[in-house]
Design an enzyme around this catalytic site. Structure first.
Site, mmCIF file in Angstrom:
data_model
loop_
_atom_site.group_PDB
_atom_site.id
_atom_site.type_symbol
_atom_site.label_atom_id
_atom_site.label_comp_id
_atom_site.label_asym_id
_atom_site.label_seq_id
_atom_site.Cartn_x
_atom_site.Cartn_y
_atom_site.Cartn_z
ATOM 1 N N SER A 22 0.820 -1.228 0.000
ATOM 2 C CA SER A 22 0.000 0.000 0.000
ATOM 3 C C SER A 22 0.847 1.268 0.000
ATOM 4 O O SER A 22 0.306 2.378 0.005
ATOM 5 C CB SER A 22 -0.932 0.005 1.215
ATOM 6 O OG SER A 22 -0.189 -0.120 2.415
ATOM 7 N N ASN A 109 -2.368 -2.036 13.488
ATOM 8 C CA ASN A 109 -3.820 -1.826 13.464
ATOM 9 C C ASN A 109 -4.224 -0.540 14.182
ATOM 10 O O ASN A 109 -5.020 0.243 13.660
ATOM 11 C CB ASN A 109 -4.537 -3.027 14.086
ATOM 12 C CG ASN A 109 -4.289 -4.297 13.295
ATOM 13 O OD1 ASN A 109 -3.728 -4.240 12.201
ATOM 14 N ND2 ASN A 109 -4.693 -5.435 13.833
ATOM 15 N N THR A 154 -39.150 26.702 -12.206
ATOM 16 C CA THR A 154 -39.429 25.321 -11.795
ATOM 17 C C THR A 154 -39.565 24.577 -13.117
ATOM 18 O O THR A 154 -40.063 25.143 -14.108
ATOM 19 C CB THR A 154 -40.731 25.185 -10.986
ATOM 20 O OG1 THR A 154 -41.827 25.589 -11.808
ATOM 21 C CG2 THR A 154 -40.721 26.061 -9.733
ATOM 22 N N HIS A 155 -39.085 23.360 -13.173
ATOM 23 C CA HIS A 155 -39.080 22.567 -14.418
ATOM 24 C C HIS A 155 -38.337 23.293 -15.544
ATOM 25 O O HIS A 155 -38.614 23.055 -16.718
ATOM 26 C CB HIS A 155 -40.509 22.264 -14.900
ATOM 27 C CG HIS A 155 -41.440 21.793 -13.828
ATOM 28 N ND1 HIS A 155 -41.644 20.462 -13.549
ATOM 29 C CD2 HIS A 155 -42.198 22.477 -12.931
ATOM 30 C CE1 HIS A 155 -42.502 20.349 -12.546
ATOM 31 N NE2 HIS A 155 -42.840 21.559 -12.144
ATOM 32 N N SER A 276 -12.317 25.084 -28.273
ATOM 33 C CA SER A 276 -12.467 23.833 -29.015
ATOM 34 C C SER A 276 -11.298 23.700 -29.986
ATOM 35 O O SER A 276 -10.803 24.688 -30.515
ATOM 36 C CB SER A 276 -13.786 23.858 -29.788
ATOM 37 O OG SER A 276 -13.724 22.994 -30.899
ATOM 38 N N LYS A 282 -15.722 28.607 -30.279
ATOM 39 C CA LYS A 282 -16.219 28.038 -29.023
ATOM 40 C C LYS A 282 -15.522 28.567 -27.785
ATOM 41 O O LYS A 282 -14.323 28.763 -27.752
ATOM 42 C CB LYS A 282 -16.067 26.506 -29.032
ATOM 43 C CG LYS A 282 -17.023 25.775 -29.954
ATOM 44 C CD LYS A 282 -18.494 26.017 -29.652
ATOM 45 C CE LYS A 282 -18.943 25.366 -28.367
ATOM 46 N NZ LYS A 282 -19.016 23.901 -28.470
ATOM 47 N N ASN A 284 -16.089 27.220 -23.951
ATOM 48 C CA ASN A 284 -16.869 26.231 -23.204
ATOM 49 C C ASN A 284 -16.682 26.372 -21.691
ATOM 50 O O ASN A 284 -15.580 26.649 -21.228
ATOM 51 C CB ASN A 284 -16.451 24.820 -23.634
ATOM 52 C CG ASN A 284 -16.714 24.565 -25.112
ATOM 53 O OD1 ASN A 284 -17.709 25.043 -25.652
ATOM 54 N ND2 ASN A 284 -15.818 23.844 -25.753
ATOM 55 N N GLU A 289 -18.333 22.234 -15.949
ATOM 56 C CA GLU A 289 -18.676 20.864 -16.349
ATOM 57 C C GLU A 289 -17.874 19.844 -15.542
ATOM 58 O O GLU A 289 -18.388 18.807 -15.133
ATOM 59 C CB GLU A 289 -18.460 20.679 -17.858
ATOM 60 C CG GLU A 289 -19.492 21.458 -18.669
ATOM 61 C CD GLU A 289 -19.141 21.595 -20.142
ATOM 62 O OE1 GLU A 289 -18.316 20.818 -20.650
ATOM 63 O OE2 GLU A 289 -19.695 22.499 -20.790
ATOM 64 N N TYR A 316 -9.742 -6.216 12.632
ATOM 65 C CA TYR A 316 -9.042 -5.772 11.431
ATOM 66 C C TYR A 316 -8.994 -6.863 10.364
ATOM 67 O O TYR A 316 -8.729 -8.028 10.666
ATOM 68 C CB TYR A 316 -7.596 -5.339 11.765
ATOM 69 C CG TYR A 316 -6.861 -4.840 10.535
ATOM 70 C CD1 TYR A 316 -6.969 -3.521 10.125
ATOM 71 C CD2 TYR A 316 -6.124 -5.714 9.729
ATOM 72 C CE1 TYR A 316 -6.350 -3.069 8.974
ATOM 73 C CE2 TYR A 316 -5.499 -5.272 8.571
ATOM 74 C CZ TYR A 316 -5.619 -3.945 8.197
ATOM 75 O OH TYR A 316 -5.013 -3.501 7.054
ATOM 76 N N GLN A 321 -7.620 -1.794 4.175
ATOM 77 C CA GLN A 321 -6.590 -1.013 3.475
ATOM 78 C C GLN A 321 -7.189 -0.263 2.277
ATOM 79 O O GLN A 321 -6.619 0.700 1.793
ATOM 80 C CB GLN A 321 -5.469 -1.954 3.022
ATOM 81 C CG GLN A 321 -4.299 -1.281 2.347
ATOM 82 C CD GLN A 321 -3.099 -2.202 2.274
ATOM 83 O OE1 GLN A 321 -2.400 -2.393 3.264
ATOM 84 N NE2 GLN A 321 -2.864 -2.789 1.110
ATOM 85 N N LYS A 324 -8.181 3.983 1.982
ATOM 86 C CA LYS A 324 -7.386 5.198 1.791
ATOM 87 C C LYS A 324 -7.564 5.875 0.439
ATOM 88 O O LYS A 324 -7.723 7.102 0.362
ATOM 89 C CB LYS A 324 -5.905 4.876 2.019
ATOM 90 C CG LYS A 324 -5.627 4.599 3.473
ATOM 91 C CD LYS A 324 -4.288 3.954 3.698
ATOM 92 C CE LYS A 324 -4.272 3.235 5.012
ATOM 93 N NZ LYS A 324 -5.207 2.058 5.065
HETATM 94 N N1 ARG Z 1 -1.331 -1.063 5.381
HETATM 95 C C1 ARG Z 1 -2.267 -1.541 6.331
HETATM 96 C C2 ARG Z 1 -3.602 -0.811 6.140
HETATM 97 O O1 ARG Z 1 -3.585 0.161 5.520
HETATM 98 C C3 ARG Z 1 -1.765 -1.307 7.713
HETATM 99 C C4 ARG Z 1 -2.339 -2.217 8.741
HETATM 100 C C5 ARG Z 1 -1.812 -3.577 8.570
HETATM 101 N N2 ARG Z 1 -2.281 -4.444 9.604
HETATM 102 C C6 ARG Z 1 -2.306 -5.756 9.471
HETATM 103 N N3 ARG Z 1 -2.795 -6.456 10.447
HETATM 104 N N4 ARG Z 1 -1.915 -6.361 8.386
HETATM 105 O O2 ARG Z 1 -4.637 -1.220 6.610
#
Ligand code: ARG
Length: 456
Positions: A22, A109, A154-155, A276, A282, A284, A289, A316, A321, A324
């Protein structure tokens, strides 16, 4: 070599390593991770795991890593499976065995939950600040476009005359509610899980309240399983951002429509428009948008993580993960959306003449019906009478505001000379100074209220 590979007889498959990693995204948490580790190290020193000198060594080591990261001097290694392990590995390389004691009584964790809560708090605080700037731009527009009477829709059919400022202020007040949703998500995030350990509570009796104080958390999680497992603060943040995105998309839509040649109510500044590649004429409204289009991303990020989170038992699991990327994505793109919309509004050109010329006298039909109702005719009948007048106006191509008293009397003998006041858009507004209405005094009060809210 992995930090956890003691019980393994062979290394992870290379594809598994990549799949599990990660770091490419959670390195965004490095500042929070280091802040959390410094607070944890300080707590460990208080219970004698580190001497003061060792604590200094650890703190300086951690700070050095952050500085070097910010200066682009850190190279990660393939075995750095996430930001937490990367920081720890580098710390141990730099300060030796003392660094290897940092993870005493802690788990990734409670560490990752703490990092994400810190990140969310900072990020939402910033989102709220940028949202307030958008609100200021809205109030600026309301004050600036003060005298402009426009058709309210409205509408997307002309409905009743309103002050353009009234339209702008509608935006302010819903943004105020969006802000309170973000603020609530921030409060939800403001609880420190550190000390929850892997899930049963740390085996080392550190002072969690002191850690929370050091990290600026309002509360300490009262249950370690909840501390490591819960991600409701992320879901709530994504939900608040999705709601804000949806709201903003509606105002973007109006302005996109109003900037067409057919409407001509507003013109975007060149700096916030694009051209454009084939049609030289154009211009835009791409800024608006994209603002409208990104609502899909915000809703998608909410849906994506809600779907992941559903059904994850306690505590956990690696599924978590996946929290994020949607969070970072929504935060990053919402900041841009808010900043761009603010600039679009500040630089917007409003074409008062086009708006005024577009006012259809039939916008006053309700006021004609109200006139009859004030004179005692039940409103349902008044509505019918005016409906017939409208049909007459359309058939004879006569503007409703130019009908003679004789003509009107054919429809109801209740009409008298004072019906003239129904011929004026200004009068229609003046009769709506009710709290929340589009009357000039009401709108002024709204602007005052908004300003007092912004001052708070
Ligand atoms: N990279 C992990 C996450 O974002 C960190 C926690 C990992 N914990 C574990 N028990 N493998 O969740």
């Amino acid at each position: 070599m992995k930090m956890w590979d003691g019980r393994f007889s062979k290394p992870s498959d290379a594809m598994m390593e990549k799949f599990n990693n990660s770091l490419p995204f959670d390195k965004a948490l490095i500042a929070e991770d280091i802040a959390g580790s410094i607070a944890w190290a300080t707590a460990l020193q208080r219970i004698g795991i580190f001497t003061s000198d060792e604590l200094t060594l650890v703190v300086n080591g951690l700070q050095g890593i952050l500085d070097d990261y910010n200066n682009g001097l850190i190279t990660f290694k393939p075995q750095d499976e996430d930001i937490h392990m990367a920081v720890e590995r580098i710390l141990v390389e730099r300060i030796g065995d003392t660094g290897a004691r940092l993870h005493t009584g802690r788990s990734r964790n409670d560490q990752v939950a703490t990092d994400c809560r810190l990140y969310t708090k900072n990020a939402l605080k910033k989102t709220i600040d940028v949202l307030i700037e958008l609100q200021r731009a809205v109030v600026y527009r309301a004050e600036n476009d003060n005298q402009i009477i426009m058709p309210g829709f409205t509408h997307y059919q002309q409905a009743q005359p309103v002050l353009m400022s009234h339209y702008w202020m509608s935006f302010f007040f819903i943004l105020e509610r969006e802000k309170s949703r973000l603020a609530h998500a921030l409060t939800t995030a403001d609880m420190m899980p550190l000390g929850s350990g892997a899930m049963a509570g740390s085996g080392f009796n550190v002072d969690r309240t002191k850690i929370a104080e050091q990290l600026g958390f309002a509360t300490v999680s009262p249950n370690s399983m909840d501390g490591v497992a819960s991600r409701d603060f992320i879901l709530e943040s994504l939900s608040a951002i999705a709601s804000l995105g949806i709201t903003i998309s509606r105002y973007a839509e109006d302005l996109i429509l109003w900037s067409t040649k057919e409407f001509g109510f507003v013109e975007l500044d060149d700096a916030w428009s694009t051209g454009s590649s084939i049609m030289p004429q154009k211009k835009n409204p791409d800024s608006l948008e994209l603002i409208r289009g990104k609502s899909g991303r915000f809703v998608g990020n909410y849906m994506r993580f809600a779907t992941t989170l559903k059904g994850i038992g306690l505590t956990y699991f690696k599924d978590l993960q996946e929290d994020k990327e949607p969070l970072f994505d929504s935060i990053t793109h919402m900041e841009m959306v808010l900043k761009v919309f603010t600039q679009v509004l500040i630089t917007l050109k409003v074409n008062k003449e086009n708006i005024t010329n577009d006012l259809d006298p039939l916008l006053l039909a309700t006021d004609f019906a109200d006139y009859l109702a004030r004179k005692g005719l039940p409103f349902r009948m008044a509505h019918k009478v005016v409906g017939k007048i409208v049909a007459y106006c359309i058939e004879k191509s006569r503007p409703m505001t130019q009908l003679t008293l004789e003509e009107l009397k054919q429809f109801s003998d209740i009409f008298e000379a004072d019906v003239e006041k129904c011929f004026s858009f200004e009068e229609a507004l003046n009769s709506r100074n009710i709290y929340g209405g589009t009357g000039p005094r009401s709108v002024k009060a709204q602007i005052e209220l908004a300003k007092s809210m912004l001052d708070k």
